[in-house]
Write an enzyme that holds these catalytic residues in place. Structure first.
Site, PDB file in Angstrom:
ATOM      1  N   HIS A 184      -7.061  -5.897   0.269  1.00  0.00           N
ATOM      2  CA  HIS A 184      -5.945  -4.949   0.307  1.00  0.00           C
ATOM      3  C   HIS A 184      -5.087  -5.272   1.524  1.00  0.00           C
ATOM      4  O   HIS A 184      -5.454  -4.949   2.666  1.00  0.00           O
ATOM      5  CB  HIS A 184      -6.486  -3.521   0.395  1.00  0.00           C
ATOM      6  CG  HIS A 184      -5.432  -2.469   0.258  1.00  0.00           C
ATOM      7  ND1 HIS A 184      -4.777  -2.213  -0.921  1.00  0.00           N
ATOM      8  CD2 HIS A 184      -4.913  -1.601   1.165  1.00  0.00           C
ATOM      9  CE1 HIS A 184      -3.911  -1.237  -0.755  1.00  0.00           C
ATOM     10  NE2 HIS A 184      -3.966  -0.851   0.509  1.00  0.00           N
ATOM     11  N   SER A 242       0.832  -1.197   0.000  1.00  0.00           N
ATOM     12  CA  SER A 242       0.000   0.000   0.000  1.00  0.00           C
ATOM     13  C   SER A 242       0.875   1.259   0.000  1.00  0.00           C
ATOM     14  O   SER A 242       1.703   1.423  -0.889  1.00  0.00           O
ATOM     15  CB  SER A 242      -0.952  -0.051   1.201  1.00  0.00           C
ATOM     16  OG  SER A 242      -1.950   0.936   1.111  1.00  0.00           O
ATOM     17  N   ASP A 254      -9.370  -6.521  -3.820  1.00  0.00           N
ATOM     18  CA  ASP A 254      -8.762  -5.260  -3.380  1.00  0.00           C
ATOM     19  C   ASP A 254      -9.455  -4.095  -4.079  1.00  0.00           C
ATOM     20  O   ASP A 254      -9.257  -3.864  -5.266  1.00  0.00           O
ATOM     21  CB  ASP A 254      -7.272  -5.260  -3.711  1.00  0.00           C
ATOM     22  CG  ASP A 254      -6.538  -4.035  -3.190  1.00  0.00           C
ATOM     23  OD1 ASP A 254      -7.211  -3.067  -2.778  1.00  0.00           O
ATOM     24  OD2 ASP A 254      -5.296  -4.041  -3.201  1.00  0.00           O
TER      25      ASP A 254
END
Length: 408
Positions: free
Chosen positions: A171, A52, A139
């Site tokens: 995610h 991320s 995600d």
């Protein structure tokens, strides 16, 4: 490659193989941290990985310092400087896709222009570098099209890209010991999808890989990040006071690889403690593959960075994706301390081991060890989440510095 053959015996062999593989995934708990400065080791190669915001940061480091970093492993992120110093662009074009974003070709040219100006390393360094990318079909935090752009960006610049986008993952960092179910997107954002994505990543980056260890022989170093931050104040650039490095016993004497592992938003030590270091499944491979793992720490900053993300859109500095970006320089200073022996923080006299205090969260707040907000209790200094604020919920914390409390 799978070979087709007559049924029966091969089915039995496959069943045994799968069972053996499953049994071989053993969690080796991360050791308690040992306070010490970063030391110099004999480092043969340096790579970076992240998830991320840490994935965006890993890409920035790889691109800007391609002379230093020889490859990258990235879970769920977009192409270099997609955000263009804009929070709106970051949210609406580089995570969701409501707004138009720069094409990979435009970002490639931007990278070449910056390399010509000397603000990032020569683009040619990326050619041939191993790059491993991952995006799950569940995600929705970072759209697959954004992650696809990252794959295109790297391939166009000549990197050796492996891109896994067939998993139903949410995610998260994907680990065979992740506490989260594969498709969820929730704390601590480390999911188990049934395979070994970490092993896949390291195999692509290193070429060969020994099986992960079932127990750890190394130590987890806790060091002062202020010593490596330009200006000496980590919190001023939304980084934590403490950083960590897992050092296998074998690396104390012989040559080792270095892996920089960057957590995502909300995954910093002040929020989830050592969970990322414990569940990412990097230390287990570090022990058997002569690999030091450096875990730099971002932190939350009210107003500009409440989620404790790494700076990939310019919340802290407009120079965020360049070699002179403050967070970039801080991480590279840590790498330099391990690879070249500097900078080294001043030594401090040893301190007594702080005592753990167990009490209700209400008692912690009245005693000045913690504070509460919206019904949740947070440790003073570290802001670690201690749970509900009431007389029934208890937690155990210790003071590691004046007014700085952490979970035991």
């Amino acid at each position: 490659m799978r070979l087709r053959t007559k049924q029966g015996i091969w089915a039995a062999i496959m069943a045994v193989t799968l069972a053996t593989t499953s049994l071989s995934i053993v969690h080796a708990a991360v050791p308690a941290p040992t306070p010490a400065p970063l030391a110099k080791y004999d480092i043969s190669s340096t790579h970076v990985s992240g998830v991320s915001s840490g994935g965006f940061m890993a890409n920035q480091l790889h691109v800007a310092y391609s002379t230093l970093f020889q490859g990258a492993g990235i879970f769920s992120a977009g192409a270099y400087d997609c955000a263009q110093n804009s929070l709106s662009t970051a949210l609406n074009a580089c995570m969701a896709t409501y707004l138009p974003r720069k094409t990979p070709a435009q970002l490639e040219q931007l990278t070449r222009d910056r390399a010509a100006a000397g603000t990032v390393d020569p683009v040619g360094n990326l050619s041939g570098d191993p790059v491993w990318l991952y995006h799950g079909t569940s995600d929705t935090t970072v759209a697959q099209a954004v992650n696809d752009d990252l794959a295109t960006y790297y391939r166009d610049l000549g990197a050796d890209v492996v891109y896994d986008r067939g998993s139903p993952a949410g995610h998260a960092w994907i680990s065979p010991i992740g506490p989260g179910a594969c498709s969820v997107t929730q704390s601590p954002w480390i999911n188990d999808c049934g395979g070994d994505s970490v092993g896949d990543m390291l195999t692509h980056l290193y070429g060969t890989l020994q099986p992960a260890a079932s127990s750890l022989t190394g130590q987890l170093i806790r060091f002062d990040q202020n010593a490596y931050v330009p200006g000496g104040d980590a919190t001023s650039i939304s980084m934590g006071d403490e950083g960590f490095a897992y050092v296998p016993k074998s690396c104390e004497q012989g040559s080792c690889k270095l892996m920089v592992a960057l957590h995502g938003c909300y995954q910093y030590y002040g929020n989830i403690g050592d969970t990322f270091m414990d569940k990412a499944y990097l230390n287990e491979y570090a022990d058997t593959n002569d690999m030091i793992v450096l875990y730099p720490q971002a932190t939350a900053t009210a107003g500009t960075n409440p989620r404790g993300c790494w700076d990939w859109w310019g919340y802290q500095s407009a120079q965020y994706p360049l070699k002179n970006g403050p967070q970039m320089k801080a991480v590279v200073n840590m790498v330099t301390a391990i690879t070249d022996g500097g900078p080294t923080p001043p030594t401090t006299p040893p301190t007594e081991t702080p005592e753990c205090v167990t009490a209700s969260n209400y008692a912690h707040t009245t005693a000045g060890r913690a504070h509460h907000s919206m019904g949740i209790t947070y440790a003073n200094g570290s802001n670690q989440n201690l749970g509900l604020w009431n007389v029934f919920t208890t937690s155990t914390i210790k003071e590691t510095g004046p007014g700085h409390w952490i979970k035991c």
